[in-house]
Design an enzyme around this catalytic site. Sequence first.
Site, PDB file in Angstrom:
ATOM      1  N   LYS A 158      53.280  15.151 110.613  1.00 37.60           N
ATOM      2  CA  LYS A 158      53.698  14.921 109.225  1.00 37.60           C
ATOM      3  C   LYS A 158      53.121  16.009 108.330  1.00 37.60           C
ATOM      4  O   LYS A 158      53.812  16.539 107.458  1.00 37.60           O
ATOM      5  CB  LYS A 158      53.232  13.531 108.758  1.00 37.60           C
ATOM      6  N   GLN A 208      48.655   5.249 107.544  1.00 36.12           N
ATOM      7  CA  GLN A 208      49.149   5.279 108.924  1.00 36.12           C
ATOM      8  C   GLN A 208      48.797   3.970 109.642  1.00 36.12           C
ATOM      9  O   GLN A 208      47.642   3.546 109.647  1.00 36.12           O
ATOM     10  CB  GLN A 208      48.532   6.491 109.652  1.00 36.12           C
ATOM     11  N   ASP A 259      56.605   5.164 102.475  1.00 31.57           N
ATOM     12  CA  ASP A 259      57.012   4.473 103.699  1.00 31.57           C
ATOM     13  C   ASP A 259      58.056   3.396 103.391  1.00 31.57           C
ATOM     14  O   ASP A 259      58.661   2.849 104.316  1.00 31.57           O
ATOM     15  CB  ASP A 259      55.789   3.808 104.358  1.00 31.57           C
TER      16      ASP A 259
END
Length: 288
Positions: A51, A95, A118
């Site tokens: 990422k 995460q 997200d």
Amino acid sequence: MIIDGKKFARKLKLKIKKEIQSIKKKTRLTPGLTVILIGNHAPSEIYVRNKAISAKEVGINSKVLRFKNSISETKLISVIQKLNKDKKVHGILVQLPLPDHIHGHKIIEEIDPRKDVDGFHPINVGNLSSGKDSLISCTPLGCYLMIKSIRKNLSGLNALMIGRSNLNGKPMVQLLLKEDCTVTIGHSKTKNLKELCKKADIVVVAAGRANLVKGDWIKKGAIVIDVGINRVKKKNGYKIIGDVEFKSVVKKTKAITPVPGGVGPVTIACLLNNTLKAFKNINYLSSK
Ligand code: NAP
């Protein structure tokens, strides 16, 4: 047709990069993404590294904040609250998975919904289900964009979503509904999955079951999107395969995503897309 996820992601990243360059010229502002990584879960380390590399490629300032597994929920919440206020941070991603003593939903709810790249915050989930503009979970967003690249008008098509997770299945269902598909949802308790699948013009599979969907389940000319990532043993070591038995299914389809090299790369590109969207929303910049 086999949908090349890497190529698709490259195109999307190029578009994002160009837009960021043009915004930077006009405003001197740069989108910023902060990823919070807790513990040393090996796959998470890889995801976060990828990422960060991709963010840099398109001109997003990215930062990784690392914490030990022992971090308290209170401390983590205070880190998020600080990031919520930071004007240089437009995207915050925690995460997953989190250590057992930390409640994932509590943490996600602390993120400013405008920075929730997200798309997991209940406000974004709610906005998506009520057809309003929102940040959308990256994997289903990527699947949606790939389907739309194959066929623009999905109105009236039968779509089957296998899997009903908050991460994949549920947001994907909303995206397909928004396109006026007739959507069926299959899950582990569904009795006649094969029969339902045979009627579907679009099949999206996110079950985490290797080779679940076989060639004789597929209607000729269907679009098949395989989200699954399954690590299976081979002669010397392991390999990654999807939820779709690729060899038998590919012959029947109009288009299909392979595993690896399908949904995965596009998911990361969608995270960058979401960061750019969050940055534009926060700075009241119009969308192109
Ligand atoms: P999850 O939370 O475990 O959900 C799996 C879903 O599949 C559940 O709804 C489950 O039903 C259903 N299911 C399980 N076995 C089934 C079966 N035999 N028949 C029909 N449905 C079945 O998984 P997830 O987080 O959505 O992830 C799914 C897969 O996608 C995993 O392999 C994951 O690694 C992969 N993934 C890939 C990406 C990417 O970027 N490529 C991103 C995220 C996830 P119940 O609800 O009844 O339990």
